[in-house]
Design a protein around this motif. Structure first.
Motif, PDB file in Angstrom:
ATOM      1  N   SER A 294      23.281  -8.549 -32.111  1.00 44.40           N
ATOM      2  CA  SER A 294      24.330  -8.567 -31.100  1.00 44.40           C
ATOM      3  C   SER A 294      24.410  -9.910 -30.379  1.00 44.40           C
ATOM      4  CB  SER A 294      24.095  -7.451 -30.078  1.00 44.40           C
ATOM      5  OG  SER A 294      22.958  -7.721 -29.271  1.00 44.40           O
ATOM      6  N   GLU A 295      23.321 -10.676 -30.430  1.00 48.18           N
ATOM      7  CA  GLU A 295      23.285 -11.953 -29.722  1.00 48.18           C
ATOM      8  C   GLU A 295      23.650 -13.147 -30.603  1.00 48.18           C
ATOM      9  OE1 GLU A 295      19.421 -12.221 -27.966  1.00 48.18           O
ATOM     10  OE2 GLU A 295      19.831 -10.661 -26.470  1.00 48.18           O
ATOM     11  N   VAL A 296      23.836 -12.909 -31.890  1.00 50.45           N
ATOM     12  CA  VAL A 296      24.189 -14.014 -32.786  1.00 50.45           C
ATOM     13  C   VAL A 296      25.540 -14.590 -32.381  1.00 50.45           C
ATOM     14  CG1 VAL A 296      24.844 -14.620 -35.140  1.00 50.45           C
ATOM     15  CG2 VAL A 296      22.860 -13.165 -34.732  1.00 50.45           C
ATOM     16  N   GLY A 297      25.556 -15.885 -32.122  1.00 48.62           N
ATOM     17  CA  GLY A 297      26.798 -16.559 -31.781  1.00 48.62           C
ATOM     18  C   GLY A 297      27.397 -16.154 -30.448  1.00 48.62           C
ATOM     19  N   ASN A 298      26.573 -15.651 -29.533  1.00 50.62           N
ATOM     20  CA  ASN A 298      27.120 -15.174 -28.259  1.00 50.62           C
ATOM     21  C   ASN A 298      27.390 -16.273 -27.244  1.00 50.62           C
ATOM     22  OD1 ASN A 298      24.547 -15.866 -27.413  1.00 50.62           O
ATOM     23  ND2 ASN A 298      23.997 -13.837 -26.647  1.00 50.62           N
ATOM     24  N   GLY A 299      27.122 -17.527 -27.625  1.00 51.21           N
ATOM     25  CA  GLY A 299      27.417 -18.642 -26.741  1.00 51.21           C
ATOM     26  C   GLY A 299      26.411 -18.854 -25.630  1.00 51.21           C
ATOM     27  N   LYS A 300      25.293 -18.154 -25.695  1.00 52.63           N
ATOM     28  CA  LYS A 300      24.279 -18.266 -24.651  1.00 52.63           C
ATOM     29  C   LYS A 300      22.968 -18.863 -25.155  1.00 52.63           C
ATOM     30  CE  LYS A 300      26.085 -14.256 -22.138  1.00 52.63           C
ATOM     31  NZ  LYS A 300      25.779 -12.901 -21.594  1.00 52.63           N
ATOM     32  N   GLN A 301      22.823 -18.950 -26.476  1.00 50.16           N
ATOM     33  CA  GLN A 301      21.579 -19.463 -27.052  1.00 50.16           C
ATOM     34  C   GLN A 301      21.780 -20.871 -27.579  1.00 50.16           C
ATOM     35  OE1 GLN A 301      19.340 -16.070 -29.260  1.00 50.16           O
ATOM     36  NE2 GLN A 301      21.502 -15.752 -29.693  1.00 50.16           N
ATOM     37  N   GLY A 302      21.023 -21.817 -27.051  1.00 49.62           N
ATOM     38  CA  GLY A 302      21.151 -23.184 -27.528  1.00 49.62           C
ATOM     39  C   GLY A 302      20.611 -23.359 -28.930  1.00 49.62           C
ATOM     40  N   VAL A 303      19.528 -22.642 -29.237  1.00 43.08           N
ATOM     41  CA  VAL A 303      18.946 -22.688 -30.573  1.00 43.08           C
ATOM     42  C   VAL A 303      18.674 -21.255 -31.014  1.00 43.08           C
ATOM     43  CG1 VAL A 303      16.616 -23.013 -29.611  1.00 43.08           C
ATOM     44  CG2 VAL A 303      17.063 -23.591 -32.012  1.00 43.08           C
ATOM     45  N   ALA A 304      19.009 -20.945 -32.249  1.00 34.49           N
ATOM     46  CA  ALA A 304      18.857 -19.574 -32.749  1.00 34.49           C
ATOM     47  C   ALA A 304      18.624 -19.587 -34.254  1.00 34.49           C
ATOM     48  CB  ALA A 304      20.104 -18.748 -32.430  1.00 34.49           C
ATOM     49  N   TRP A 305      18.031 -18.532 -34.732  1.00 36.58           N
ATOM     50  CA  TRP A 305      17.831 -18.382 -36.176  1.00 36.58           C
ATOM     51  C   TRP A 305      19.101 -17.853 -36.832  1.00 36.58           C
ATOM     52  CZ3 TRP A 305      14.289 -20.052 -39.470  1.00 36.58           C
ATOM     53  CH2 TRP A 305      13.024 -20.403 -38.986  1.00 36.58           C
ATOM     54  N   MET A 306      19.372 -18.340 -38.021  1.00 38.74           N
ATOM     55  CA  MET A 306      20.379 -17.744 -38.891  1.00 38.74           C
ATOM     56  C   MET A 306      19.669 -17.271 -40.140  1.00 38.74           C
ATOM     57  SD  MET A 306      23.119 -16.661 -40.151  1.00 38.74           S
ATOM     58  CE  MET A 306      23.837 -16.790 -38.543  1.00 38.74           C
ATOM     59  N   ILE A 307      19.803 -15.990 -40.429  1.00 38.50           N
ATOM     60  CA  ILE A 307      19.205 -15.400 -41.630  1.00 38.50           C
ATOM     61  C   ILE A 307      20.343 -14.746 -42.397  1.00 38.50           C
ATOM     62  CG2 ILE A 307      17.483 -13.809 -42.529  1.00 38.50           C
ATOM     63  CD1 ILE A 307      16.189 -13.896 -39.705  1.00 38.50           C
ATOM     64  N   TYR A 308      20.634 -15.217 -43.576  1.00 40.34           N
ATOM     65  CA  TYR A 308      21.803 -14.738 -44.326  1.00 40.34           C
ATOM     66  C   TYR A 308      21.411 -14.506 -45.777  1.00 40.34           C
ATOM     67  CZ  TYR A 308      26.785 -14.390 -45.551  1.00 40.34           C
ATOM     68  OH  TYR A 308      28.018 -13.953 -45.969  1.00 40.34           O
ATOM     69  N   ASN A 309      21.694 -13.303 -46.258  1.00 41.04           N
ATOM     70  CA  ASN A 309      21.418 -12.974 -47.649  1.00 41.04           C
ATOM     71  C   ASN A 309      22.724 -12.614 -48.338  1.00 41.04           C
ATOM     72  OD1 ASN A 309      20.477 -12.032 -50.100  1.00 41.04           O
ATOM     73  ND2 ASN A 309      18.716 -11.026 -49.212  1.00 41.04           N
ATOM     74  N   PRO A 310      23.333 -13.520 -49.089  1.00 44.05           N
ATOM     75  CA  PRO A 310      24.625 -13.240 -49.725  1.00 44.05           C
ATOM     76  C   PRO A 310      24.511 -12.171 -50.805  1.00 44.05           C
ATOM     77  CG  PRO A 310      23.749 -15.323 -50.506  1.00 44.05           C
ATOM     78  CD  PRO A 310      22.846 -14.868 -49.394  1.00 44.05           C
ATOM     79  N   THR A 311      25.587 -11.414 -50.965  1.00 43.17           N
ATOM     80  CA  THR A 311      25.587 -10.362 -51.982  1.00 43.17           C
ATOM     81  C   THR A 311      26.566 -10.636 -53.112  1.00 43.17           C
ATOM     82  OG1 THR A 311      27.282  -9.070 -50.834  1.00 43.17           O
ATOM     83  CG2 THR A 311      24.984  -8.640 -50.244  1.00 43.17           C
ATOM     84  N   THR A 312      27.503 -11.561 -52.911  1.00 45.65           N
ATOM     85  CA  THR A 312      28.519 -11.817 -53.927  1.00 45.65           C
ATOM     86  C   THR A 312      28.231 -13.110 -54.686  1.00 45.65           C
ATOM     87  OG1 THR A 312      30.042 -13.243 -52.683  1.00 45.65           O
ATOM     88  CG2 THR A 312      30.144 -10.878 -52.234  1.00 45.65           C
ATOM     89  N   PRO A 313      28.884 -13.303 -55.825  1.00 45.82           N
ATOM     90  CA  PRO A 313      28.716 -14.559 -56.561  1.00 45.82           C
ATOM     91  C   PRO A 313      29.600 -15.675 -56.033  1.00 45.82           C
ATOM     92  CG  PRO A 313      30.074 -13.051 -57.822  1.00 45.82           C
ATOM     93  CD  PRO A 313      29.596 -12.284 -56.621  1.00 45.82           C
ATOM     94  N   GLN A 314      30.331 -15.441 -54.926  1.00 46.54           N
ATOM     95  CA  GLN A 314      31.135 -16.504 -54.334  1.00 46.54           C
ATOM     96  C   GLN A 314      30.205 -17.649 -53.950  1.00 46.54           C
ATOM     97  OE1 GLN A 314      33.507 -15.304 -50.955  1.00 46.54           O
ATOM     98  NE2 GLN A 314      33.662 -17.406 -50.209  1.00 46.54           N
ATOM     99  N   PRO A 315      30.285 -18.796 -54.600  1.00 41.80           N
ATOM    100  CA  PRO A 315      29.316 -19.878 -54.381  1.00 41.80           C
ATOM    101  C   PRO A 315      29.172 -20.322 -52.931  1.00 41.80           C
ATOM    102  CG  PRO A 315      30.528 -20.291 -56.394  1.00 41.80           C
ATOM    103  CD  PRO A 315      31.209 -19.131 -55.712  1.00 41.80           C
ATOM    104  N   ASN A 316      30.254 -20.284 -52.175  1.00 37.53           N
ATOM    105  CA  ASN A 316      30.177 -20.743 -50.781  1.00 37.53           C
ATOM    106  C   ASN A 316      30.204 -19.564 -49.805  1.00 37.53           C
ATOM    107  OD1 ASN A 316      32.920 -20.131 -51.293  1.00 37.53           O
ATOM    108  ND2 ASN A 316      33.568 -21.451 -49.602  1.00 37.53           N
TER     109      ASN A 316
END
Length: 567
Positions: free
Chosen positions: A450-472
């Motif tokens: 809920s806090e991802v990208g909320n504009g209050k965290q100067g530094v934060a983790w991004m954890i992303y696991n793609p599921t599609t073959p879309q390269p980008n």
């Protein structure tokens, strides 16, 4: 974040729609939990490897075939991720996608290497990449005994696009879809607002489409995918039992239109606690397990058991929000990036089972634009300007910054991601050397999402696991630089945003790749993102049970058929 996909065992972001962040978050988190806890292998020539003694073995370029043998009669497997519904339309987490790969299909599908293949559509065509004609496979049976109709497929598409009917899935449908029409007894035509050369991926069951019977969907109503109504699909397995607090059971669908040489029955037990899952594996309650933690590979490999790891294309890195002081200062951002010992994290925290990320999209993901050559993609992302560990450089940057005497800030990570927690603590130790105090906090996964990208965290983790073959897939979100809410850093760069939007309209893979490389380089030069590592996922199998054909997109296929009795 987890196809937020910040990381959820559910992850994948495909379009910059208003409600995308919340959904992405669920996927990111679900996928992230699986990925962060999974074994990550050191960079090597292929997509997967086996671990018996804690050392990776070099796999083949096309992915390992770790075993040959006869099909398993009954398969019992544990998963660290529970699901509250069988419907991906309602809950689009990676765990939901993995289960649905066995019982629901789209117009297209993907094979284990990510190649788009026919599924409920036998073929498709377009002369302008804007009007797409899909010719449907005829005589396909649904699990309730009815025959699939063109109207069922159209209803499934319209349902998937409806935010009310599909709160978990609609966010992944791009707003460039104009209309869906029946243009023949076994044909539908989908018209787009703009040309999109890779649109067939969108209507696969690793992306945004899970076909069901219109009559069943309407009769089930809000109970669709629940323990009482289960789910109806066209896939190789039929769901027979579902308990959100315990398990899901499936049996081979005898009227499946395709070939299924997998087990007669499959049971997936939801065991979220690591030690409990390990005990179930060791005492024979389950034959195999997803989500093997990196810290205990040796325990999972005892008594003839084996652990197989493969690239899941997951991305782990830091995100800086320029709207939060003092991170509006590039010298502050660079000081933290230089203090981040990525190689030390891979070697120390991941025990060598990981690959230092030199960009955002992994080589395995970008390989779709390099003739499926991971090695070629790796060369392309090797020198994008990601900063390497240097305490001297970190000290120099902080001295030039608005905070030359240092400052204090907070970095959170989600429960269920111990490797990310250890990496955070390692960073905190490094930052002490330049006068920066980093308060590391573990918080509940849902709170973290809920806090991802909320504009209050100067530094934060991004954890992303793609599921599609879309390269980008990952950078289509992270580099959607349209400002607040458009990306997790709330980053604004008009040129990068325009270039990212342009990718989908192009047909030349090399041109698309070059845009991703250029815009990623810009993001790294501005130090908006600081890549840390690309991860792998791991599966444990008991003695006498092997795996065949495992590759990076494995869990989007009929994965149950890849478990075999070793000969």
């Amino acid at each position: 974040m987890t196809h937020p996909t910040p990381i959820s065992p559910q992850t994948a972001i495909r379009s910059a729609q208003p409600n995308r962040l919340a959904t992405i978050g669920r996927r990111i988190v679900t996928t992230a939990i699986a990925a962060v806890m999974a074994v990550a292998l050191a960079a090597c020539g292929g997509a997967n490897a086996s671990i018996a003694t804690g050392q990776p073995t070099v796999p083949s370029e096309t992915g390992a075939k770790t075993s040959t043998g006869t099909p398993v009669k009954d398969l019992k497997i544990a998963s660290a991720s529970a699901v509250s519904t069988l419907s991906v339309n309602q809950e689009a987490g990676s765990a939901n996608y993995q289960l649905a790969a066995l019982y629901q299909e789209g117009l297209t599908g993907v094979d284990a290497t990510g190649k788009v293949i026919p599924a409920l559509a036998e073929k498709w065509s377009s002369t302008d990449n804007k009007t797409w004609v899909f010719d449907l496979r005829q005589g396909v049976k649904l699990h309730d005994g009815s025959t699939l109709t063109t109207d069922d497929v159209i209803d499934s598409i319209n349902t998937a696009r409806d935010a009310t009917l599909s709160p978990g899935l609609s966010v992944y449908w791009p707003d460039y879809v104009d209309k869906v029409e029946k243009t023949g007894d076994a044909q539908i035509t989908i018209t787009l607002k703009t040309p999109q050369s890779e649109f067939p991926t969108q209507v696969s069951n690793v992306a945004g489409l899970f076909v069901t019977s219109k009559a069943f969907r309407e009769s089930a109503g809000s109970d669709y995918g629940s323990a009482s109504k289960l789910i109806v699909g066209t896939g190789p397995y039929k769901v027979t039992e579902f308990d959100p607090s315990s398990h899901v059971s499936l049996e081979k669908f005898k009227d499946y239109w395709g070939t299924n040489d997998g087990p007669d029955t499959v049971r997936v037990d939801f065991i979220t606690e690591d030690s409990t899952r390990l005990l179930a594996f060791q005492n024979g309650t389950v034959d195999a397990s997803f989500n093997v933690p990196v810290t205990s590979v040796a325990q999972w490999s005892q008594n003839g058991s084996n652990v197989t790891a493969y690239s899941d294309r997951s991305y782990y890195g830091l995100t800086f929000d320029q709207g939060v002081k003092p991170f509006d200062d590039i010298h502050v951002r660079k000081a933290i990036s230089y203090a981040l010992d990525k190689e030390g994290i891979v070697k120390g925290v991941l025990k060598g089972y990981g690959e230092v990320a030199t960009g955002i999209d992994s080589p395995e993901q970008l390989a779709g634009w390099t003739n499926n050559s991971k090695d070629e993609a790796a060369k392309k992302v090797a020198d994008l300007g990601a900063l390497s560990y240097s305490i001297d450089q970190a000290k120099s940057e902080i001295a030039q910054s608005s905070q030359p005497s240092g400052f204090s800030t907070t970095l959170t990570y989600p429960t269920g991601y111990p490797a990310v927690g250890q990496a955070s603590l390692a960073l905190a130790d490094s930052l002490k050397q330049i006068g920066v105090t980093l308060d590391v906090k573990e918080i509940p996964l849902e709170q973290w999402l809920s806090e991802v990208g909320n504009g209050k965290q100067g530094v934060a983790w991004m954890i992303y696991n793609p599921t599609t073959p879309q390269p980008n897939e990952v950078t289509s979100w992270l580099l959607a630089a349209g400002g607040a809410g458009a990306n997790p850093a709330n980053w604004t760069d008009a040129d990068v945003a325009a270039q990212t939007d342009k990718i989908g309209t192009l047909t030349d893979p090399s041109e698309k790749l070059q845009i991703v490389l250029d815009t990623t380089k810009t993001a790294l030069e501005q130090d908006i993102y600081s890549p840390v590592y690309w991860g792998k996922a791991a599966v444990a199998t008991k003695k006498g049970l092997g795996l065949k054909g495992v590759d990076t997109f494995w869990l989007g296929t009929n994965w149950a058929a890849d478990f075999v009795e070793q000969q």
